[in-house]
Design an enzyme around this catalytic site. Structure first.
Site, PDB file in Angstrom:
ATOM      1  N   LYS A 113       0.803  -1.220   0.000  1.00  0.00           N
ATOM      2  CA  LYS A 113       0.000   0.000   0.000  1.00  0.00           C
ATOM      3  C   LYS A 113       0.836   1.270   0.000  1.00  0.00           C
ATOM      4  CE  LYS A 113      -4.422  -1.593   1.702  1.00  0.00           C
ATOM      5  NZ  LYS A 113      -5.539  -1.398   2.614  1.00  0.00           N
ATOM      6  N   LYS A 194      -4.163 -10.205  -6.096  1.00  0.00           N
ATOM      7  CA  LYS A 194      -5.376 -10.623  -5.392  1.00  0.00           C
ATOM      8  C   LYS A 194      -6.566  -9.770  -5.843  1.00  0.00           C
ATOM      9  CE  LYS A 194      -5.838  -8.232  -1.329  1.00  0.00           C
ATOM     10  NZ  LYS A 194      -6.080  -7.856   0.033  1.00  0.00           N
ATOM     11  N   LYS A 197     -11.058  -4.839  -3.555  1.00  0.00           N
ATOM     12  CA  LYS A 197     -12.094  -3.824  -3.676  1.00  0.00           C
ATOM     13  C   LYS A 197     -11.531  -2.450  -3.983  1.00  0.00           C
ATOM     14  CE  LYS A 197     -13.067  -4.363   1.256  1.00  0.00           C
ATOM     15  NZ  LYS A 197     -11.835  -4.297   2.010  1.00  0.00           N
TER      16      LYS A 197
HETATM   17  P1  TYM Z   1     -10.025  -6.523   4.138  1.00  0.00           P
HETATM   18  O1  TYM Z   1     -11.081  -5.509   4.358  1.00  0.00           O
HETATM   19  O2  TYM Z   1      -8.962  -6.239   3.146  1.00  0.00           O
HETATM   20  O3  TYM Z   1     -10.698  -7.908   3.708  1.00  0.00           O
HETATM   21  C1  TYM Z   1     -11.735  -8.484   4.485  1.00  0.00           C
HETATM   22  C2  TYM Z   1     -11.565  -9.998   4.502  1.00  0.00           C
HETATM   23  O4  TYM Z   1     -11.645 -10.531   3.173  1.00  0.00           O
HETATM   24  C3  TYM Z   1     -10.491 -11.311   2.895  1.00  0.00           C
HETATM   25  N1  TYM Z   1     -10.132 -11.115   1.485  1.00  0.00           N
HETATM   26  C4  TYM Z   1      -9.945 -12.094   0.597  1.00  0.00           C
HETATM   27  N2  TYM Z   1     -10.035 -13.429   0.708  1.00  0.00           N
HETATM   28  C5  TYM Z   1      -9.809 -14.163  -0.414  1.00  0.00           C
HETATM   29  N3  TYM Z   1      -9.490 -13.619  -1.613  1.00  0.00           N
HETATM   30  C6  TYM Z   1      -9.385 -12.278  -1.765  1.00  0.00           C
HETATM   31  N4  TYM Z   1      -9.086 -11.747  -2.934  1.00  0.00           N
HETATM   32  C7  TYM Z   1      -9.640 -11.457  -0.621  1.00  0.00           C
HETATM   33  N5  TYM Z   1      -9.613 -10.110  -0.431  1.00  0.00           N
HETATM   34  C8  TYM Z   1      -9.919  -9.923   0.869  1.00  0.00           C
HETATM   35  C9  TYM Z   1      -9.414 -10.767   3.817  1.00  0.00           C
HETATM   36  O5  TYM Z   1      -8.399 -11.717   4.045  1.00  0.00           O
HETATM   37  C10 TYM Z   1     -10.218 -10.448   5.061  1.00  0.00           C
HETATM   38  O6  TYM Z   1     -10.405 -11.602   5.845  1.00  0.00           O
HETATM   39  N6  TYM Z   1      -6.946  -6.057   8.073  1.00  0.00           N
HETATM   40  C11 TYM Z   1      -8.223  -6.597   7.619  1.00  0.00           C
HETATM   41  C12 TYM Z   1      -9.403  -6.094   8.405  1.00  0.00           C
HETATM   42  C13 TYM Z   1      -9.322  -6.274   9.878  1.00  0.00           C
HETATM   43  C14 TYM Z   1      -9.459  -7.485  10.579  1.00  0.00           C
HETATM   44  C15 TYM Z   1      -9.371  -7.159  11.959  1.00  0.00           C
HETATM   45  C16 TYM Z   1      -9.648  -8.816  10.173  1.00  0.00           C
HETATM   46  C17 TYM Z   1      -9.144  -5.275  10.798  1.00  0.00           C
HETATM   47  N7  TYM Z   1      -9.187  -5.800  12.080  1.00  0.00           N
HETATM   48  C18 TYM Z   1      -9.470  -8.126  12.950  1.00  0.00           C
HETATM   49  C19 TYM Z   1      -9.749  -9.792  11.177  1.00  0.00           C
HETATM   50  C20 TYM Z   1      -9.653  -9.451  12.554  1.00  0.00           C
HETATM   51  C21 TYM Z   1      -8.423  -6.215   6.153  1.00  0.00           C
HETATM   52  O7  TYM Z   1      -7.862  -5.280   5.657  1.00  0.00           O
HETATM   53  O8  TYM Z   1      -9.375  -6.962   5.512  1.00  0.00           O
END
Ligand code: TYM
Length: 329
Positions: A113, A194, A197
């Site tokens: 990022k 990957k 969004k």
């Molecule tokens: P974020 O918002 O990027 O994504 C949310 C969840 O979706 C999963 N994910 C994917 N899984 C498979 N293929 C993909 N292309 C894909 N893109 C996203 C992510 O692995 C995630 O599980 N840091 C985290 C948010 C967060 C969080 C937490 C998660 C903040 N605090 C505490 C768990 C526990 C994030 O940026 O997810």
């Protein structure tokens, strides 16, 4: 005996994608019946990159509504917005003081990022310490996430150990819960990236709220290879393997069954029926989403979620403060 605990969350930094659904959200829905679950919209994490205030608000509501539309039942699972429970920011700060710069510098999400940017916000750097706070505040046993969050989970486990060693046994050491197929859904235009969004190219991802015809079009345009064999081989056929993973997750069929089904048929029928499988998963979610957004129930769910989450989080934060030597009044 009380149920084991689960916590997870998604950033409202754009529209949720099929990757978010397959990698994480569908597991939230499964786990809610067997675990004591907390699912949040991580709006404090989203502001680590600039967000337009009106868009942040809209996306936060949309993510919460999609949680419910996908099947989270607020009478069973706690659904809330991270910023409505101040304990997250407080413990986030305390854990930041226990985190080493070197640990944060090694985080691949931070490297991706911040790459090529002239000025990088400090919040983007300390983001994983806040994520650790999210998890440890609820003493989560399991954290359902996609593969890309594994490294953040490792850091969370290290911080929990570090805290326990320094201040006495306080936090449980959480485990990641990552699907075997679909933990990393790749972009439709480039299977080395990957599905995300925040991609500027809307054709590279399927949004959970994309209309059925948009989904069909995006899948028909998805990059494949010059061959015609529907075969799972991530090394040599990354694009087709990615589509097979999506198909398996959306149809409930195994990869082997799908390979057999399309043997000798080329990519045409495979892509067409894959699109229908995706539509059949997302269309009912979209219908429920529209109902939820127009019913006005969302704020009630989020208020109730905030109260349940805050009760849990504040009691943990109090223990932490006591152990660290803060004066409690
Ligand atoms: P974020 O918002 O990027 O994504 C949310 C969840 O979706 C999963 N994910 C994917 N899984 C498979 N293929 C993909 N292309 C894909 N893109 C996203 C992510 O692995 C995630 O599980 N840091 C985290 C948010 C967060 C969080 C937490 C998660 C903040 N605090 C505490 C768990 C526990 C994030 O940026 O997810």
């Amino acid at each position: 005996m009380s149920k084991p605990k689960v916590l997870s969350g998604m950033q409202p930094s754009g529209q949720l994608t099929l990757g978010n659904y397959i990698g994480a959200l569908q597991n939230y829905v499964k786990l809610q019946h067997t675990h004591d679950c907390f699912f949040m919209v991580v709006d404090l994490h989203a502001i680590t990159v600039a967000q337009e205030p009106a868009a942040l608000k809209e996306q936060s509501e949309a993510v919460a509504a999609l949680y419910l539309a996908a099947g989270l039942d607020p009478s069973v699972a706690t659904v809330f917005l991270q910023s409505t429970v101040p304990a997250h920011a407080e413990l986030g700060w305390m854990l930041t003081t226990l985190t080493y710069m070197g640990e944060l510098e090694r985080m691949t999400q931070f490297k991706d990022k911040s790459e090529g940017k002239e000025s990088v916000g400090a919040g983007l750097f300390t983001y994983p310490s806040l994520m650790a706070a999210d998890i440890l505040l609820y003493n989560a046993d399991l954290v359902p996430v996609g593969d890309d969050q594994k490294q953040h989970l490792e850091l969370t486990r290290d911080l929990a150990h570090r805290f326990n060693q320094r201040f006495g046994e306080t936090f449980k050491i959480p485990q990641p819960y990552i699907p075997e197929v679909g933990a990393r859904i790749m972009s439709l235009d480039d299977a080395s990236k990957k599905m995300s969004k925040s991609s500027p190219n809307a054709g590279s991802f399927i949004a959970m709220l994309d209309a059925p015809d948009v989904i069909r079009k995006k899948i028909s345009r998805a990059v494949t290879d010059s061959g015609r064999e529907v075969k799972y081989d991530p090394q040599n056929k990354p694009e087709v393997s990615n589509l097979l993973g999506i198909y398996a997750q959306c149809s409930g069929k195994s990869i082997a069954e799908l390979e057999a089904q399309y043997e000798g048929q080329g990519y045409g029928p495979f892509k067409k029926e894959l699109a229908e499988a995706v539509v059949s998963v997302l269309e009912p979610i979209q219908e429920r989403y529209r109902q939820i957004r127009s019913s006005g129930e969302l704020y009630d769910v989020l208020k109730q979620g905030k109260e349940r989450a805050a009760a849990e989080a504040e009691s943990m934060l109090k223990q932490v403060k006591e152990k660290m030597g803060f004066v409690l009044l």
